[in-house]
Design a protein around this motif. Structure first.
Motif, PDB file in Angstrom:
ATOM      1  N   GLN A   1     -12.051  46.593  36.508  1.00  0.00           N
ATOM      2  CA  GLN A   1     -10.976  45.601  36.591  1.00  0.00           C
ATOM      3  C   GLN A   1     -11.347  44.345  35.815  1.00  0.00           C
ATOM      4  O   GLN A   1     -10.543  43.815  35.041  1.00  0.00           O
ATOM      5  N   GLY A   2     -12.566  43.847  36.038  1.00  0.00           N
ATOM      6  CA  GLY A   2     -13.000  42.649  35.325  1.00  0.00           C
ATOM      7  C   GLY A   2     -13.012  42.860  33.828  1.00  0.00           C
ATOM      8  O   GLY A   2     -12.545  42.004  33.055  1.00  0.00           O
ATOM      9  N   LEU A   3     -13.534  44.002  33.392  1.00  0.00           N
ATOM     10  CA  LEU A   3     -13.610  44.296  31.965  1.00  0.00           C
ATOM     11  C   LEU A   3     -12.222  44.364  31.341  1.00  0.00           C
ATOM     12  O   LEU A   3     -11.941  43.717  30.321  1.00  0.00           O
ATOM     13  N   TYR A   4     -11.328  45.134  31.952  1.00  0.00           N
ATOM     14  CA  TYR A   4     -10.004  45.334  31.357  1.00  0.00           C
ATOM     15  C   TYR A   4      -9.155  44.069  31.405  1.00  0.00           C
ATOM     16  O   TYR A   4      -8.445  43.765  30.452  1.00  0.00           O
ATOM     17  N   PHE A   5      -9.222  43.328  32.499  1.00  0.00           N
ATOM     18  CA  PHE A   5      -8.451  42.092  32.556  1.00  0.00           C
ATOM     19  C   PHE A   5      -8.996  41.061  31.575  1.00  0.00           C
ATOM     20  O   PHE A   5      -8.225  40.311  30.962  1.00  0.00           O
TER      21      PHE A   5
ATOM     22  N   GLN B   1     -10.484  41.787  28.717  1.00  0.00           N
ATOM     23  CA  GLN B   1     -10.065  42.259  27.400  1.00  0.00           C
ATOM     24  C   GLN B   1      -8.583  41.990  27.161  1.00  0.00           C
ATOM     25  O   GLN B   1      -8.186  41.559  26.079  1.00  0.00           O
ATOM     26  N   ALA B   2      -7.769  42.279  28.172  1.00  0.00           N
ATOM     27  CA  ALA B   2      -6.327  42.094  28.019  1.00  0.00           C
ATOM     28  C   ALA B   2      -5.975  40.629  27.805  1.00  0.00           C
ATOM     29  O   ALA B   2      -5.016  40.311  27.089  1.00  0.00           O
ATOM     30  N   ALA B   3      -6.744  39.725  28.405  1.00  0.00           N
ATOM     31  CA  ALA B   3      -6.444  38.295  28.301  1.00  0.00           C
ATOM     32  C   ALA B   3      -6.527  37.788  26.869  1.00  0.00           C
ATOM     33  O   ALA B   3      -5.852  36.806  26.514  1.00  0.00           O
ATOM     34  N   VAL B   4      -7.346  38.456  26.030  1.00  0.00           N
ATOM     35  CA  VAL B   4      -7.521  37.977  24.657  1.00  0.00           C
ATOM     36  C   VAL B   4      -7.098  39.008  23.613  1.00  0.00           C
ATOM     37  O   VAL B   4      -7.308  38.808  22.416  1.00  0.00           O
TER      38      VAL B   4
ATOM     39  N   GLY C   1     -15.822  41.597  28.899  1.00  0.00           N
ATOM     40  CA  GLY C   1     -14.528  42.024  28.377  1.00  0.00           C
ATOM     41  C   GLY C   1     -13.911  40.981  27.460  1.00  0.00           C
ATOM     42  O   GLY C   1     -13.351  41.320  26.411  1.00  0.00           O
ATOM     43  N   THR C   2     -14.023  39.720  27.840  1.00  0.00           N
ATOM     44  CA  THR C   2     -13.479  38.647  27.004  1.00  0.00           C
ATOM     45  C   THR C   2     -14.199  38.578  25.668  1.00  0.00           C
ATOM     46  O   THR C   2     -13.568  38.462  24.605  1.00  0.00           O
TER      47      THR C   2
ATOM     48  N   ARG D   1     -13.694  39.954  19.568  1.00  0.00           N
ATOM     49  CA  ARG D   1     -14.133  40.586  18.322  1.00  0.00           C
ATOM     50  C   ARG D   1     -13.021  41.376  17.652  1.00  0.00           C
ATOM     51  O   ARG D   1     -13.155  41.786  16.506  1.00  0.00           O
ATOM     52  N   GLY D   2     -11.922  41.618  18.363  1.00  0.00           N
ATOM     53  CA  GLY D   2     -10.808  42.367  17.786  1.00  0.00           C
ATOM     54  C   GLY D   2     -10.471  43.587  18.606  1.00  0.00           C
ATOM     55  O   GLY D   2     -11.263  44.058  19.429  1.00  0.00           O
ATOM     56  N   ASP D   3      -9.273  44.124  18.376  1.00  0.00           N
ATOM     57  CA  ASP D   3      -8.785  45.214  19.214  1.00  0.00           C
ATOM     58  C   ASP D   3      -9.576  46.507  19.034  1.00  0.00           C
ATOM     59  O   ASP D   3      -9.689  47.305  19.964  1.00  0.00           O
ATOM     60  N   GLY D   4     -10.121  46.741  17.848  1.00  0.00           N
ATOM     61  CA  GLY D   4     -10.940  47.939  17.652  1.00  0.00           C
ATOM     62  C   GLY D   4     -12.171  47.918  18.540  1.00  0.00           C
ATOM     63  O   GLY D   4     -12.546  48.929  19.147  1.00  0.00           O
ATOM     64  N   TRP D   5     -12.811  46.758  18.640  1.00  0.00           N
ATOM     65  CA  TRP D   5     -13.955  46.596  19.538  1.00  0.00           C
ATOM     66  C   TRP D   5     -13.501  46.682  20.993  1.00  0.00           C
ATOM     67  O   TRP D   5     -14.196  47.266  21.836  1.00  0.00           O
ATOM     68  N   ASN D   6     -12.377  46.084  21.279  1.00  0.00           N
ATOM     69  CA  ASN D   6     -11.808  46.143  22.621  1.00  0.00           C
ATOM     70  C   ASN D   6     -11.718  47.597  23.092  1.00  0.00           C
ATOM     71  O   ASN D   6     -12.199  47.963  24.167  1.00  0.00           O
ATOM     72  N   LEU D   7     -11.097  48.415  22.271  1.00  0.00           N
ATOM     73  CA  LEU D   7     -10.903  49.821  22.617  1.00  0.00           C
ATOM     74  C   LEU D   7     -12.214  50.586  22.604  1.00  0.00           C
ATOM     75  O   LEU D   7     -12.403  51.530  23.370  1.00  0.00           O
TER      76      LEU D   7
END
Length: 214
Positions: free
Chosen positions: A67-71, A73-76, A126-127, A132-138
Motif C-alpha cells: 500500500q505504501g509503495l503503490y500510493f 508511486q501513484a502520488a507522483v 515508492g515516491t 524517476r519516471g513511469d518506467g521505473w515506477n512500473l
C-alpha cells in the motif's frame, strides 16, 4: 450541488495521503471481495498456530508495504494510465490486507507493531521510484511482485499441513501478485539494475525476520 468535482489543493492531496496511511496502518480497511478462506478452521497445536500466525503477520506487513509503495508511486506518477494501474493494484492489496488481518484474528494474533514504520519506508521508496519516471515506477511493481510471489511460495511450503484457510488466502494473493507484475510488464516496466533488486531482497528479509515475531 456542485456541477463539477472540486479541484484538490496541495493540502487536500496531503490529507488524502495521511488518511490512506492511517487507514492502512491503524484502521481496518474493508475488502472489496469475499475472503477466499472456505475451509474449516482446525484446532492446531500451539506451536503450529504460532508459526501460522507469524507467517500471516509477515503477509499482512507485505500488504502494508505494498500500500505504501503503490500510493507513493501513484502520488507522483506522470501518466494517468500508470496512476490508475497503481491505484487498482492498491485496491487488490487492500483486499489482501483485510484477509490477512481476519486470519490473524482467527489465529488469536495481531498485526505487526511496526506497521506505521513499514508503511512510511515503503511510501518513501515508492515516491523516489515514481520521481524517476513511469518506467521505473512500473519496474518497481514488477520486482516487488515477483519477490512477493517467491515468499508466498515459501509460506505455502512451510504452513502447517492442516491450515487450509491460510493456504486458500495465500493462493489467491499469489495469483493477484502475478497479474500485477504481468500488467506492469505489459505497460512498459523497466528492468531494475543491480543492486536495486538485491537491496529490495535484503530489506524484505529484514522485514520478515522482525514481522514474524513483532
Amino acid at each position: 450541488m456542485l456541477s463539477a468535482a472540486r479541484h484538490l489543493s496541495s493540502v487536500d492531496h496531503v490529507l488524502v495521503e495521511v488518511q490512506r496511511a492511517l487507514e492502512t496502518t491503524l484502521g481496518d480497511p474493508p475488502a472489496s471481495r469475499p475472503c477466499p478462506a472456505r475451509a474449516e478452521d482446525p484446532v492446531l497445536p500451539k506451536a503450529e498456530r504460532r508459526h501460522a500466525a507469524g507467517l500471516m503477520r509477515i503477509n499482512h506487513v507485505g500488504e502494508v508495504c505494498a500500500q505504501g509503495l503503490y500510493f507513493g508511486q501513484a502520488a507522483v506518477a506522470r501518466d494517468p494510465a500508470t496512476r490508475q494501474h497503481l491505484l487498482e493494484a492498491a485496491q487488490e492489496e487492500t483486499d489482501h490486507l483485510a484477509w490477512c488481518a481476519q486470519r490473524l484474528r482467527e489465529l488469536d494474533s495481531r498485526p505487526s507493531l511496526f506497521n506505521p514504520l513499514w508503511y512510511a519506508g515503503s511510501y518513501a521508496i515508492g515516491t523516489l521510484a515514481g520521481l524517476r519516471g513511469d518506467g521505473w515506477n512500473l519496474g518497481f511493481v514488477v520486482e516487488t511482485e515477483r519477490q512477493v510471489e517467491a515468499h508466498l511460495d515459501e509460506h505455502l511450503d512451510t504452513l502447517p499441513a492442516d491450515d487450509q484457510r491460510s493456504r486458500e488466502i495465500i493462493r489467491v494473493m499469489k495469483e493477484d501478485e502475478a497479474r500485477h507484475a504481468d500488467h506492469a510488464e505489459a505497460a512498459g516496466a523497466r528492468i531494475l539494475p543491480q543492486p536495486i533488486p538485491q537491496a529490495m531482497a535484503l530489506a524484505s528479509k529484514f522485514m520478515k525476520l522482525v514481522a514474524y515475531r513483532l
